[in-house]
Design a protein around this motif. Structure first.
Motif, PDB file in Angstrom:
ATOM      1  N   PHE A  93      -1.681  -3.716 -18.064  1.00  0.00           N
ATOM      2  CA  PHE A  93      -0.932  -4.569 -17.143  1.00  0.00           C
ATOM      3  C   PHE A  93      -1.852  -5.102 -16.045  1.00  0.00           C
ATOM      4  O   PHE A  93      -1.837  -6.282 -15.702  1.00  0.00           O
ATOM      5  N   ALA A  94      -2.695  -4.208 -15.534  1.00  0.00           N
ATOM      6  CA  ALA A  94      -3.589  -4.622 -14.450  1.00  0.00           C
ATOM      7  C   ALA A  94      -4.562  -5.672 -14.933  1.00  0.00           C
ATOM      8  O   ALA A  94      -4.920  -6.599 -14.211  1.00  0.00           O
ATOM      9  N   GLN A  95      -5.002  -5.536 -16.197  1.00  0.00           N
ATOM     10  CA  GLN A  95      -5.976  -6.475 -16.731  1.00  0.00           C
ATOM     11  C   GLN A  95      -5.374  -7.854 -16.957  1.00  0.00           C
ATOM     12  O   GLN A  95      -6.003  -8.875 -16.732  1.00  0.00           O
ATOM     13  N   SER A  96      -4.115  -7.865 -17.385  1.00  0.00           N
ATOM     14  CA  SER A  96      -3.522  -9.148 -17.764  1.00  0.00           C
ATOM     15  C   SER A  96      -2.796  -9.841 -16.621  1.00  0.00           C
ATOM     16  O   SER A  96      -2.682 -11.053 -16.618  1.00  0.00           O
ATOM     17  N   THR A  97      -2.288  -9.058 -15.661  1.00  0.00           N
ATOM     18  CA  THR A  97      -1.461  -9.674 -14.625  1.00  0.00           C
ATOM     19  C   THR A  97      -1.959  -9.406 -13.207  1.00  0.00           C
ATOM     20  O   THR A  97      -1.243  -9.658 -12.262  1.00  0.00           O
ATOM     21  N   ALA A  98      -3.124  -8.843 -13.071  1.00  0.00           N
ATOM     22  CA  ALA A  98      -3.615  -8.534 -11.730  1.00  0.00           C
ATOM     23  C   ALA A  98      -3.681  -9.794 -10.886  1.00  0.00           C
ATOM     24  O   ALA A  98      -4.177 -10.825 -11.315  1.00  0.00           O
ATOM     25  N   PRO A  99      -3.167  -9.734  -9.661  1.00  0.00           N
ATOM     26  CA  PRO A  99      -3.201 -10.910  -8.801  1.00  0.00           C
ATOM     27  C   PRO A  99      -4.616 -11.224  -8.360  1.00  0.00           C
ATOM     28  O   PRO A  99      -5.524 -10.437  -8.506  1.00  0.00           O
ATOM     29  N   LYS A 100      -4.788 -12.407  -7.838  1.00  0.00           N
ATOM     30  CA  LYS A 100      -6.103 -12.829  -7.397  1.00  0.00           C
ATOM     31  C   LYS A 100      -6.542 -12.020  -6.189  1.00  0.00           C
ATOM     32  O   LYS A 100      -5.749 -11.397  -5.504  1.00  0.00           O
ATOM     33  N   THR A 101      -7.839 -12.043  -5.954  1.00  0.00           N
ATOM     34  CA  THR A 101      -8.405 -11.293  -4.839  1.00  0.00           C
ATOM     35  C   THR A 101      -7.713 -11.670  -3.533  1.00  0.00           C
ATOM     36  O   THR A 101      -7.503 -12.833  -3.241  1.00  0.00           O
ATOM     37  N   GLY A 102      -7.361 -10.620  -2.784  1.00  0.00           N
ATOM     38  CA  GLY A 102      -6.737 -10.855  -1.488  1.00  0.00           C
ATOM     39  C   GLY A 102      -5.227 -10.886  -1.536  1.00  0.00           C
ATOM     40  O   GLY A 102      -4.580 -10.926  -0.508  1.00  0.00           O
ATOM     41  N   GLU A 103      -4.620 -10.843  -2.758  1.00  0.00           N
ATOM     42  CA  GLU A 103      -3.171 -10.933  -2.852  1.00  0.00           C
ATOM     43  C   GLU A 103      -2.497  -9.582  -3.037  1.00  0.00           C
ATOM     44  O   GLU A 103      -1.294  -9.490  -3.053  1.00  0.00           O
ATOM     45  N   VAL A 104      -3.293  -8.509  -3.186  1.00  0.00           N
ATOM     46  CA  VAL A 104      -2.718  -7.188  -3.386  1.00  0.00           C
ATOM     47  C   VAL A 104      -2.524  -6.507  -2.034  1.00  0.00           C
ATOM     48  O   VAL A 104      -3.443  -6.440  -1.233  1.00  0.00           O
ATOM     49  N   ASP A 105      -1.320  -6.016  -1.795  1.00  0.00           N
ATOM     50  CA  ASP A 105      -1.066  -5.204  -0.614  1.00  0.00           C
ATOM     51  C   ASP A 105      -1.401  -3.759  -0.975  1.00  0.00           C
ATOM     52  O   ASP A 105      -0.614  -3.069  -1.617  1.00  0.00           O
ATOM     53  N   THR A 106      -2.588  -3.299  -0.593  1.00  0.00           N
ATOM     54  CA  THR A 106      -3.030  -1.962  -0.966  1.00  0.00           C
ATOM     55  C   THR A 106      -2.110  -0.916  -0.358  1.00  0.00           C
ATOM     56  O   THR A 106      -1.827  -0.930   0.833  1.00  0.00           O
ATOM     57  N   VAL A 107      -1.660   0.002  -1.195  1.00  0.00           N
ATOM     58  CA  VAL A 107      -0.794   1.077  -0.747  1.00  0.00           C
ATOM     59  C   VAL A 107      -1.652   2.269  -0.339  1.00  0.00           C
ATOM     60  O   VAL A 107      -2.477   2.732  -1.119  1.00  0.00           O
ATOM     61  N   THR A 108      -1.517   2.717   0.882  1.00  0.00           N
ATOM     62  CA  THR A 108      -2.232   3.907   1.318  1.00  0.00           C
ATOM     63  C   THR A 108      -1.446   5.121   0.859  1.00  0.00           C
ATOM     64  O   THR A 108      -0.309   5.332   1.282  1.00  0.00           O
ATOM     65  N   VAL A 109      -2.058   5.924  -0.015  1.00  0.00           N
ATOM     66  CA  VAL A 109      -1.363   7.057  -0.614  1.00  0.00           C
ATOM     67  C   VAL A 109      -1.970   8.348  -0.098  1.00  0.00           C
ATOM     68  O   VAL A 109      -3.175   8.552  -0.177  1.00  0.00           O
ATOM     69  N   ARG A 110      -1.165   9.191   0.442  1.00  0.00           N
ATOM     70  CA  ARG A 110      -1.604  10.502   0.911  1.00  0.00           C
ATOM     71  C   ARG A 110      -0.702  11.570   0.298  1.00  0.00           C
ATOM     72  O   ARG A 110       0.408  11.298  -0.126  1.00  0.00           O
ATOM     73  N   GLY A 111      -1.219  12.796   0.264  1.00  0.00           N
ATOM     74  CA  GLY A 111      -0.416  13.891  -0.267  1.00  0.00           C
ATOM     75  C   GLY A 111       0.439  14.547   0.789  1.00  0.00           C
ATOM     76  O   GLY A 111       0.896  15.670   0.622  1.00  0.00           O
ATOM     77  N   SER A 112       0.655  13.859   1.905  1.00  0.00           N
ATOM     78  CA  SER A 112       1.386  14.433   3.023  1.00  0.00           C
ATOM     79  C   SER A 112       2.871  14.546   2.700  1.00  0.00           C
ATOM     80  O   SER A 112       3.459  13.674   2.064  1.00  0.00           O
ATOM     81  N   ILE A 113       3.482  15.642   3.137  1.00  0.00           N
ATOM     82  CA  ILE A 113       4.932  15.785   3.024  1.00  0.00           C
ATOM     83  C   ILE A 113       5.609  15.588   4.373  1.00  0.00           C
ATOM     84  O   ILE A 113       6.831  15.607   4.468  1.00  0.00           O
ATOM     85  N   LEU A 114       4.794  15.398   5.434  1.00  0.00           N
ATOM     86  CA  LEU A 114       5.323  15.161   6.771  1.00  0.00           C
ATOM     87  C   LEU A 114       4.919  13.772   7.235  1.00  0.00           C
ATOM     88  O   LEU A 114       3.814  13.314   6.941  1.00  0.00           O
ATOM     89  N   PRO A 115       5.768  13.094   7.977  1.00  0.00           N
ATOM     90  CA  PRO A 115       5.360  11.834   8.599  1.00  0.00           C
ATOM     91  C   PRO A 115       4.333  12.116   9.687  1.00  0.00           C
ATOM     92  O   PRO A 115       4.277  13.223  10.232  1.00  0.00           O
ATOM     93  N   TYR A 116       3.506  11.123   9.989  1.00  0.00           N
ATOM     94  CA  TYR A 116       2.494  11.330  11.011  1.00  0.00           C
ATOM     95  C   TYR A 116       3.100  11.341  12.413  1.00  0.00           C
ATOM     96  O   TYR A 116       2.472  11.779  13.366  1.00  0.00           O
ATOM     97  N   LYS A 117       4.326  10.850  12.557  1.00  0.00           N
ATOM     98  CA  LYS A 117       5.076  10.993  13.799  1.00  0.00           C
ATOM     99  C   LYS A 117       6.190  11.993  13.542  1.00  0.00           C
ATOM    100  O   LYS A 117       7.003  11.823  12.637  1.00  0.00           O
ATOM    101  N   LEU A 118       6.251  13.047  14.351  1.00  0.00           N
ATOM    102  CA  LEU A 118       7.134  14.172  14.071  1.00  0.00           C
ATOM    103  C   LEU A 118       8.405  14.173  14.918  1.00  0.00           C
ATOM    104  O   LEU A 118       9.153  15.140  14.886  1.00  0.00           O
ATOM    105  N   GLU A 119       8.657  13.088  15.654  1.00  0.00           N
ATOM    106  CA  GLU A 119       9.742  13.158  16.642  1.00  0.00           C
ATOM    107  C   GLU A 119      11.129  13.329  16.032  1.00  0.00           C
ATOM    108  O   GLU A 119      12.056  13.771  16.718  1.00  0.00           O
ATOM    109  N   HIS A 120      11.321  12.948  14.772  1.00  0.00           N
ATOM    110  CA  HIS A 120      12.657  13.044  14.187  1.00  0.00           C
ATOM    111  C   HIS A 120      12.832  14.277  13.291  1.00  0.00           C
ATOM    112  O   HIS A 120      13.888  14.445  12.682  1.00  0.00           O
ATOM    113  N   ILE A 121      11.814  15.137  13.199  1.00  0.00           N
ATOM    114  CA  ILE A 121      11.916  16.338  12.364  1.00  0.00           C
ATOM    115  C   ILE A 121      12.658  17.421  13.135  1.00  0.00           C
ATOM    116  O   ILE A 121      12.209  17.865  14.194  1.00  0.00           O
TER     117      ILE A 121
END
Length: 732
Positions: A22-50
């Motif tokens: 899929f990536a090979q055939s339909t990958a968008p042009k350079t600059g059009e991908v919104d890179t997803v920052t993926v972390r293994g965190s189970i907590l939000p970086y702001k803890l005020e609502h926990i």
């Protein structure tokens, strides 16, 4: 090939192959991908609502402390008790809020959200934890947010978040460390990344001598993490790992006479051996449905083999000294010259588990109230095979020879075989309502599990009677409710309650007093608790942060272990106060030279049994074993703007009982008696010249070289003597 292996391979193929195409055939042009920052965190970086107690150790804190292992890092977290039984955390013993720390069986351990135990339901023992070298962040959760995770939700949950893949080009580091006790370590990390994702490789090797003599160890781990950003909506993450340990660390402690002679001896350490090999696979697909909804699906598979050999299993039976199990009974500890000609026992055990968990996170406005919701499900299977071999033949010291004894009857040869299978289904839902300054979070988890225990051999004899096979089916509804108030700037007041749960423990060692067809499997009920919290988190004043939590745990059906067998011991309760804080004088006085103070204190007011257990001589009101009333960790540090920082700390643990009977008089085996209080000092220095990619560090534990006792589980265990480690790290 095992069924889970086939499934894992199928999942891998389903994720990777179509995605690559899929990536090979339909990958968008350079600059059009919104890179997803993926972390293994189970907590939000702001803890005020926990609405519960949480602690986070981030990269800055970990680098300032330079802990040798996960153990040293977690000592600074309030409510966490770590028993320092071995050198570098090869077998973690962590207890939270008064629960027994033995092998961390009542604290859920995760790596990037994936369970780490030998078997999360059937044998929750921590013989492996993520090496500190790969960790970016440690998250500790003790409040009602635990309904999203399981199966262990009584004491708390610890998640090790691994370092992320580089985002721009090639990056990595090489670290080398050396220390006394022949310690040496190497860590190499390299990765490459861009807008379409990336890949990262970690290689770690550590070896040295343990706490006791003849306790040398050698561990090796290689892991690889990859990420593919298919487009702005779909992201794939994969991680594989291989871990191998070869050590002479024995679990047998010392008798009272042996300990008085030499606290650090290990009578048969040169022959005792522990082998552990672990392979893991973790896959995740993230589907960003829209700005308000995200579907993430995680699959995991773990294959672990561990085997331990012991020549001595009972400490100090003969006048406070140990004897060799399979030799002349009159052979004492001080006459072990012939140990190489003696037999012993191997306990090889195989563990396989796998699971898949889809989870939907979404925002909504039901009833006109802004809300965040989580709905998820997990399917999990385990296959456990436990064997024990015992023989007088010295060739049994070789594991390959030992495996050739499979099927032999009698008191020697193939002594025990227990097969355990687990099928578990978990369902959970949680919603956070935002009403003014309040966050209100109800949630519920449902655990449905089937545990089958089949004793195929016990005391060297085959077993096929009805009592040697047990189906233990359990289903539990586990609600939770929390509320957080943020009416004061940078301050959260929270309160919560949740139902805790630990699966019923299958028996590990089976007695067949009459030989064939006399084994009897003991059925235990799951451990349950009701956990209450009231607390405060605040950084209202510049340069000052504070958190404090008052907790109460009402425990039902606590499980007691007696030589490998488990039975329910009724009710207990734990009540206490946790306080932690930090003051940065550099921020207070607007200085680039920062002196800081940190501290955490746990006062466990009450940790007691609420029911008599006659068979264990436990009386209502007795204090729980390994539940110190006070835990204190304090440190003072200095941070220089030119790349230098230093830290001096102290950790104190108050007196503990080693058994539920609260015995104060020591016996010859060393297993009974109190564990006196102790204080251990530590220090760290870091230096990274400005503009340089090279950093240098020096870390020391037990600066005063104090001798202290940490455990009596299998005899007396001394804490680690002075350990100093120097290191150099080059980052690129």
């Amino acid at each position: 090939m095992h069924k889970p292996t086939l499934l894992a391979a199928a999942i891998t193929g389903c994720f990777i192959l179509p995605s690559a195409a899929f990536a090979q055939s339909t990958a968008p042009k350079t600059g059009e991908v919104d890179t997803v920052t993926v972390r293994g965190s189970i907590l939000p970086y702001k803890l005020e609502h926990i609405p519960g107690s949480t602690s986070v150790l981030d990269t800055e804190q970990l680098e300032a402390q330079r802990p040798f292992s996960i153990k040293e890092a977690l000592r600074t977290v309030p409510g966490v008790h770590v028993v320092d039984e071995d050198s570098f955390g090869l077998g973690l013993n962590i207890g939270i809020r008064g629960l027994n720390p033995r092998r961390t069986s009542r604290t859920l351990l995760l790596e990037d959200g994936m369970p780490l135990f030998l078997a999360p339901y059937g044998d929750p023992s921590a013989h492996y934890s993520t090496p500190i070298d790969r960790v970016e962040r440690i998250e500790v959760v003790k409040g009602s947010g635990q309904v999203l995770y399981g199966p262990q939700t009584i004491g708390g949950m610890i998640n090790f978040v691994t370092k992320p893949i580089p985002k721009k080009g090639v990056a990595g580091s090489v670290s080398a460390t050396w220390g006394n006790n022949d310690y040496q370590g190497l860590h190499a990390n390299v990765g490459v990344g861009g807008e379409m994702g990336g890949v990262m490789l970690d290689v770690i090797e550590k070896k040295g001598d343990g706490v006791r003599k003849n306790h040398d160890f050698d561990v090796f781990e290689v892991s690889m993490k990859g990420q593919l950003n298919i487009n702005r909506d779909h992201t794939l993450i994969g991680k594989i790992g291989h871990y191998k340990e070869d050590s002479h660390i024995t679990e047998t402690g010392l008798g009272s006479v042996e300990y008085a002679e030499d606290k650090f001896q290990a009578p048969t350490g040169r022959n005792d051996r522990f082998l552990h090999e672990r392979n893991s696979l973790q896959l995740q697909h993230i589907f960003q449905i829209n700005d308000a909804a995200k579907l993430s699906t995680q699959a995991y598979y773990v294959d672990a083999d561990r085997a331990s050999f012991r020549q001595i299993s009972d400490p100090g039976q003969n006048a406070g000294r140990s004897r060799l199990d399979q030799c002349d009974p009159t052979s004492l500890r001080n006459n072990l010259a012939n140990a190489d000609q003696c037999g012993g026992r191997w306990r090889p055990r195989d563990y396989r588990y796998w699971g898949i968990e889809p989870r939907l996170d979404f925002k909504h406005n039901t009833f006109g109230i802004a809300s965040d919701a989580v709905i998820g499900f997990r399917y999990h299977e385990e296959d456990i095979k436990r064997n024990q071999f015992r023989d007088t033949d010295p060739r049994i010291q070789n594991l390959s020879f030992t495996r050739s004894l499979i099927g032999q009857n009698g008191t020697v040869g193939h002594r025990e075989q227990i097969d355990i299978t687990v099928e578990a289904k978990s369902y959970y839902v949680q919603n956070t309502f935002y009403v003014g300054d309040f966050s209100i979070t109800p949630g519920v988890r449902y655990e449905d599990l089937k545990i089958k225990t089949d004793v195929r051999r016990a005391e060297g004899q085959p077993q096929d009677n009805p009592e040697s096979f047990l189906n233990n089916n359990q289903s539990k509804v586990l609600p939770g409710f929390g509320i957080a108030w943020n009416g004061i700037q940078n301050t959260t007041v929270f309160a919560g309650v949740h139902k805790g749960f630990a699966p019923p423990r299958p028996d590990r060692d089976i007695v067949a007093p009459g030989g064939a067809n006399t084994a009897n499997v003991n059925k235990t009920r799951p451990e349950e608790s009701t956990n209450w919290e009231l607390g405060l988190r605040s950084s209202y004043f510049k340069g000052i942060s504070l958190q404090s939590t008052l907790f109460y745990t009402d425990f039902d059906q606590i499980v007691i272990e007696d030589n490998g067998r488990f039975f329910n011991g009724g009710k207990s309760e734990q009540t206490g106060l946790e306080v932690a804080g930090r003051i940065d004088f550099g921020q207070l006085y607007n200085s680039t030279h920062n002196i800081y103070l940190t501290g955490s204190w746990t006062n466990l007011f009450s940790a007691k049994f609420k029911r008599d257990v006659a068979e264990e001589n436990i009386v209502s009101g007795n204090r729980l074993p390994y539940a110190p009333k006070h835990l204190l960790s304090v440190a003072v540090g200095y941070q220089n703007p030119h790349g230098f920082d230093a830290r001096l700390g102290a950790d104190r643990v108050s007196e503990q009982f080693a058994d539920g009977e609260n015995t104060r008089v020591e016996n010859l085996t060393g297993q009974e008696g109190t564990i006196p209080s102790y204080t251990v000092f530590n220090a760290t220095m870091n230096f990274r010249p400005q503009g340089s990619k090279t950093s240098y560090f020096l870390s020391a534990y037990n600066l005063t070289d104090r001798e202290y006792l940490v455990s009596r589980v299998d005899g007396k265990f001394a804490g680690r003597a002075r350990q100093v480690i120097a290191g150099i790290r080059y980052a690129f």
